[in-house]
Design an enzyme around this catalytic site. Sequence first.
Site, PDB file in Angstrom:
ATOM      1  N   HIS A  77      76.937 -32.781   4.712  1.00 39.85           N
ATOM      2  CA  HIS A  77      76.475 -34.173   4.710  1.00 39.85           C
ATOM      3  C   HIS A  77      74.992 -34.296   5.051  1.00 39.85           C
ATOM      4  O   HIS A  77      74.373 -35.320   4.781  1.00 39.85           O
ATOM      5  CB  HIS A  77      77.335 -35.041   5.646  1.00 39.85           C
ATOM      6  CG  HIS A  77      77.010 -34.939   7.095  1.00 39.85           C
ATOM      7  ND1 HIS A  77      77.740 -34.165   7.983  1.00 39.85           N
ATOM      8  CD2 HIS A  77      76.047 -35.525   7.849  1.00 39.85           C
ATOM      9  CE1 HIS A  77      77.246 -34.296   9.195  1.00 39.85           C
ATOM     10  NE2 HIS A  77      76.209 -35.114   9.142  1.00 39.85           N
ATOM     11  N   ASP A 109      82.533 -29.331   5.673  1.00 37.75           N
ATOM     12  CA  ASP A 109      81.208 -29.879   5.954  1.00 37.75           C
ATOM     13  C   ASP A 109      80.184 -28.786   6.250  1.00 37.75           C
ATOM     14  O   ASP A 109      79.472 -28.833   7.255  1.00 37.75           O
ATOM     15  CB  ASP A 109      81.268 -30.875   7.113  1.00 37.75           C
ATOM     16  CG  ASP A 109      80.089 -31.853   7.110  1.00 37.75           C
ATOM     17  OD1 ASP A 109      79.271 -31.779   6.175  1.00 37.75           O
ATOM     18  OD2 ASP A 109      79.998 -32.678   8.030  1.00 37.75           O
ATOM     19  N   SER A 176      73.590 -33.012  13.739  1.00 35.07           N
ATOM     20  CA  SER A 176      74.437 -32.502  12.668  1.00 35.07           C
ATOM     21  C   SER A 176      73.829 -31.267  12.019  1.00 35.07           C
ATOM     22  O   SER A 176      72.654 -31.251  11.654  1.00 35.07           O
ATOM     23  CB  SER A 176      74.633 -33.569  11.598  1.00 35.07           C
ATOM     24  OG  SER A 176      75.423 -34.628  12.060  1.00 35.07           O
TER      25      SER A 176
END
Length: 316
Positions: A77, A109, A176
Site C-alpha cells: 500500500h 501487503d 508503514s
Amino acid sequence: MKPERWLLCAASLCLLNTPAVSSVPVPTILAQAQGEEQTSIDVYRTVSPAVVTISTGRGSGSGTIVSPEGLVLTNDHVIRSARGGVVSVSTTTGKRYTGQVIATDRPNDLALVRLNTSDRFPSVKLSNPASIQVGQRVFAIGSPFGLSGTLTTGILSRVGRNGDLQTDAALNPGNSGGPLLNSRGELIGVNKAILSPGGGGNTGIGFATSATVARNFIQQNRNRTAPPITTAQSPSVPSTRGLGVTVDTGTLVVLGVQPGSPAANIGIRPGDRIIAINGRRLRGVQDLQTFLARRPASAILTVGRNRRLADVRVNF
C-alpha cells in the site's frame, strides 16, 4: 523501668522483622535498566542506516534495505500509487535514489523495490522464525508523519492465526513498510497497520507481516529485473527544447534523465529535486511545463541534492 525496656525490645523486634521492600539490590536494578537502554541504542545505531523513506508523490512510507545491492522491502500500500512503479527513496543521510517496484504481494501487503544504482548499502538481516516469541522486546524504526529515523519500542503482544504480529510499539502514518525488530536488530516483521477505531489515532495496537512470510516473498522475487525507466516530455514541449527529465509530479524529484539531454549535460541525475527556475519557486510540474513551453534559450535552475541547493545554467 521494666515495661519501658519491654517496649524498646518489642520495637526492635518489629524493626528487625519488617520485610524488605525489594529483594533485588538497587545496583542490579540500575544495571538492568542501563542494559535495556544500551540495547535500544545498539539496535538503532545498527539498523537505522538501512531504513529508508519511500515517496510516490502522493504519499510516503518507510522501507528496509534487505540486501547490499539495494533491494528494499516495504508495504504494497506504500507503493501502490507510484506511476509506472517508480518511487523516490531517501536514506537517513538525505541521499536520494530512484527505485523501481519489481514485485508485490497484496494479500500480505508486501512489495520489493530495487534501487537504480551501483552503490552498496547497509542491510538488515531477517530473523529466524523460531526466535519470534510473544513477550519479547521489539523496536520499530520508520518515518511517522515524515519524521525519518524515528525509533519506538514495545513488546510483541500477540501472533495472529494468520501469522501477523501484533505489538504495542507506537506506530503512526508513515511507519508503514518499516521494520519491526528484535533485540539483535533482526527484522521480525514489516509494519503495516494500526487499530484506530473511528480514526482517533494510535490505540497501542499495531500489526506487522511476519518475517516468515517476508522471507519467502524475497526469495521468490529477489532476482527479478526492474524494467527500464522511460523518460517523458510534455506533448506541448518539443523534445529539442525539453529539459529531458522525468519528474515526480508531486515533489519535482527527478526520476529519470534522458542521455544527451540538456539536463544530462549539466549533471542533473535521479534523486535531484528541481526547486526553482530563474529564481521563481516551482509550485508543481505544471509550472515547469509552462516555462518550457515558451521555448527558452537558457535558464537558471535551482536544484536540491543531499540537502544542499545549487544554481546551474542550462542551455536548450
